[in-house]
Design a protein around this motif. Structure first.
Motif, short mmCIF file in Angstrom:
data_model
loop_
_atom_site.label_atom_id
_atom_site.label_comp_id
_atom_site.label_asym_id
_atom_site.label_seq_id
_atom_site.Cartn_x
_atom_site.Cartn_y
_atom_site.Cartn_z
N UNK A 1 0.81 -1.23 0.00
CA UNK A 1 0.00 0.00 0.00
C UNK A 1 0.84 1.27 0.00
N UNK A 2 2.07 1.22 0.49
CA UNK A 2 2.90 2.42 0.59
C UNK A 2 4.10 2.41 -0.35
N UNK A 3 4.05 1.64 -1.42
CA UNK A 3 5.22 1.57 -2.31
C UNK A 3 5.50 2.92 -2.97
N UNK A 4 4.49 3.79 -3.01
CA UNK A 4 4.69 5.12 -3.60
C UNK A 4 5.68 5.97 -2.81
N UNK A 5 5.95 5.62 -1.57
CA UNK A 5 6.89 6.38 -0.75
C UNK A 5 8.33 6.20 -1.21
N UNK A 6 8.57 5.23 -2.09
CA UNK A 6 9.93 5.04 -2.61
C UNK A 6 10.38 6.22 -3.47
N UNK A 7 9.42 7.00 -3.98
CA UNK A 7 9.78 8.15 -4.81
C UNK A 7 10.48 9.22 -3.96
#
Length: 681
Positions: free
Chosen positions: A509-515
């Motif tokens: 759910x939080x893979x977008x935080x890798x940006x």
């Protein structure tokens, strides 16, 4: 024209569903039996369960398939074969014999002897060519009749009247003895053997033509039932001639109904009934599964499986209706449960069986057994990724089939004396065929881009490439995701939701935080916070963007839509409250839209569970000196706040289930912080 194309563009999804509806209706009607539906169901050897039946019209009693097969067999076995007689063979034999004789008796001194041999030889040739000489091995009895065709004339003789080449030697010796010509027997035998050649061959074409004509002349009927005549009485056993009469009445009824005059009305009737079934499916999806209804791929998948089951059953019934229970219809609810949910699986299963009621014999018995088996499939098959579960469920389904069939047999027969155990084998075969669900699920995943529990198990592997990347780039977020996954899985198990699905959704759910990993506190190891230098609105935008970035990354990595749904909804339309308040302090006012996640709201139990678990786990890090009572009030405050904001309005989750989730979250957080309940002194 431009407006027309604009209309098509705006409504292409709805137009496609209409097309799918019409195409499916057409295909099912095409597969249905082409004839009127006979009013009565009957089985050979079973009692007639209706009132006394009288012939509604005069009709012919058809011979059974077994009788016709036997009659055809008798024709093939008893047809008199034809043999072709070559007319000039005798003259050629005499000419050959004469030529050989002249060559042997050149000297005129032996003229008398030559004439004697010539006379005897001609007599023998006349004798053997009376009916002809055949070189074929005798596959026919000597007493069997044959037709001997000489030119345009046909003569009936016995096969034994033909001379076989293997008999020539003995015939020549007997003829020489009979004519007292032993003095030159050896010489005469040599000449005759050289001169005589076969002239009779079997005429296969003429024989087959004769058989074909006889087969074509077979009368398919064996009698007539006059209008008003009693066919069968209530309670009478359907067997023998009565069974054949009922079968003939059924065929005659269906052929009369399916005439040119009635064909349109029959198709129209079928179309209305089939359309009603598919309309019920669309209404169910629209009312209770709108997310599926809005996804044409999923709708196509459901319709494809319905038509596939109708097709398979129709093929089996046409080949041999006795094998109808071999068709593994329980695969349908099993697969739909694997991809969607049990309720939809059972609903579609029942609708499919309604369509099959037009196809199968003894439709009530068939529908009863299949509906019960479908219910058992829904109730027993869970966690399909565990292979043992599928085997156990297949065993239970098979047992239910056997018990149901046995009960019907007792009701119909009143005893078990003539019970055919081979029918139990059909149910075992259907159960074994149900095991094909695993490879079929894999095939459907690739074909339709869907995701099942089996794929979820693969995605839950923390050693997968994407999760490895998350643990390297954003270790704090990865640890947070693991904690959320554990909390959410426990909560899902508590209320009976899909635990595997919610666990996988939590992991990603939080893979977008890798940006921008350092923009989130769990990844800030050095104490430096980038948000100290950014205005609140900009900070909120960075935080909110992790949802959009996560969706884009998930699509690039080809994660299933069901997992992307968790990324999209795990914050719903909540507000980044810290920066919203900071903006108010700095500016005196703040636009809430600038600090609000875009949504959508959670729309299932699983996505609602993730929102609660994510919020509680993240906020729990801010607790100073956590105690059991603090955690309890903390969980209540967060979840109640989400409820007040209407975050769960679109999720099919009850207050009771939310209370159960709260208890699980409290218990798990207490375990994480190694706390005990505080007892008063």
């Amino acid at each position: 024209m431009k407006q027309f194309f604009s209309f098509l563009s705006r409504n292409q999804a709805a137009i496609y569903r209409v097309f799918l509806f019409l195409l499916s209706t057409f295909l099912v009607i095409y597969l249905l039996p082409k004839g009127g539906q006979f009013k009565y169901n009957f089985q050979k050897g079973k009692p007639w369960q209706y009132e006394n039946l009288y012939a509604p019209f005069s009709f012919a009693i058809k011979k059974s398939e077994a009788e016709l097969t036997q009659e055809k067999k008798n024709i093939r076995e008893n047809t008199i074969p034809y043999f072709e007689y070559r007319l000039n063979a005798k003259d050629k034999a005499k000419a050959q014999f004469d030529e050989l004789l002249k060559t042997s008796f050149v000297d005129s001194l032996f003229e008398v002897k030559r004439r004697t041999i010539e006379t005897i030889g001609y007599q023998f040739i006349d004798q053997v060519y009376r009916f002809g000489v055949i070189d074929e091995v005798a596959t026919t009895s000597q007493e069997d009749l044959i037709y001997l065709k000489r030119g345009n004339e046909v003569e009936e003789i016995t096969f034994g009247q033909l001379v076989q080449t293997s008999e020539l030697k003995d015939l020549i010796e007997d003829f020489i003895v009979k004519n007292k010509a032993q003095s030159f027997s050896e010489f005469l035998a040599i000449l005759l053997n050289r001169a005589i050649t076969p002239n009779v061959t079997k005429d296969n074409k003429l024989t087959e033509d004769s058989i074909a004509a006889s087969l074509e002349a077979i009368n398919p009927n064996q009698g007539i039932v006059e209008k008003g005549g009693r066919i069968i009485a209530k309670g009478e056993v359907v067997e023998g001639t009565t069974f054949q009469i009922l079968t003939s009445l059924q065929d005659e009824y269906q052929s009369l109904v399916w005439s040119k005059n009635n064909r349109f009305w029959l198709i129209f009737g079928y179309a209305m009934l089939v359309s009603l079934v598919f309309l019920m499916l669309f209404l169910f999806l629209k009312k209770y599964r709108d997310e599926i209804f809005s996804n044409n791929t999923k709708v196509t998948f459901i319709f494809f499986n319905i038509i596939l089951m109708v097709f398979l059953t129709t093929i089996v019934v046409k080949l041999d209706a006795n094998y109808v229970y071999v068709v593994p219809l329980c695969i349908l609810p099993l697969i739909l449960k694997a991809f969607f949910d049990p309720r939809l699986g059972l609903f579609v299963h029942v609708l499919t069986l309604l369509l099959l009621g037009f196809v199968v014999p003894n439709s009530f018995e068939f529908l009863f057994l299949q509906i019960i088996a479908g219910i058992v499939t829904i109730l027993t098959v869970s966690e399909l990724y565990r292979r043992a579960n599928l085997f156990m469920s297949v065993g239970q389904i098979t047992i239910v089939y056997i018990i149901g069939y046995f009960a019907f047999y007792i009701i119909q027969e009143g005893n078990v004396l003539n019970l055919e155990f081979k029918n139990f084998g059909f149910f075992v075969l259907a159960g074994l065929a149900t095991l094909f669900a695993h490879p079929l699920i894999y095939f459907y995943e690739k074909l339709f881009g869907l995701v099942s529990d089996v794929s979820l198990l693969e995605l839950s592997d923390t050693n997968s490439k994407l999760l490895k990347e998350l643990s390297n780039k954003a270790p704090g977020t990865f640890h947070h995701s693991l904690n959320v996954a554990n909390l959410a899985e426990a909560a899902a198990n508590e209320i009976g939701a899909n635990a595997m699905l919610v666990r996988v959704g939590a992991l990603y759910h939080d893979i977008g935080k890798m940006e921008n990993p350092t923009s989130f506190t769990e990844n800030q190891l050095s104490g430096y916070n980038v948000h100290d230098e950014l205005p609140p609105k900009e900070s909120a935008r960075v935080i909110i963007d992790h949802v959009i970035n996560g969706i884009e990354m998930a699509r690039r990595k080809k994660l299933p839509d069901r997992i992307i749904d968790f990324i999209r909804t795990h914050h719903g339309t909540t507000v980044v409250y810290y920066f919203y308040k900071k903006q108010e302090r700095l500016e005196g006012t703040a636009q809430i839209e600038d600090f609000q996640y875009p949504g959508p709201l959670p729309f299932s139990k699983e996505t609602a569970i993730l929102m609660m678990a994510d919020s509680v786990e993240a906020a729990s890090k801010s607790l100073k000196e956590p105690t059991s009572s603090k955690i309890d009030s903390f969980v209540e405050k967060i979840v109640d706040g989400q409820m007040k904001q209407g975050q769960f309005l679109n999720a099919n989750i009850t207050f009771k289930e939310i209370q159960s989730i709260k208890k699980v979250l409290k218990k798990k957080l207490n375990n994480i912080y190694h706390l005990r309940v505080e007892y008063p002194e």
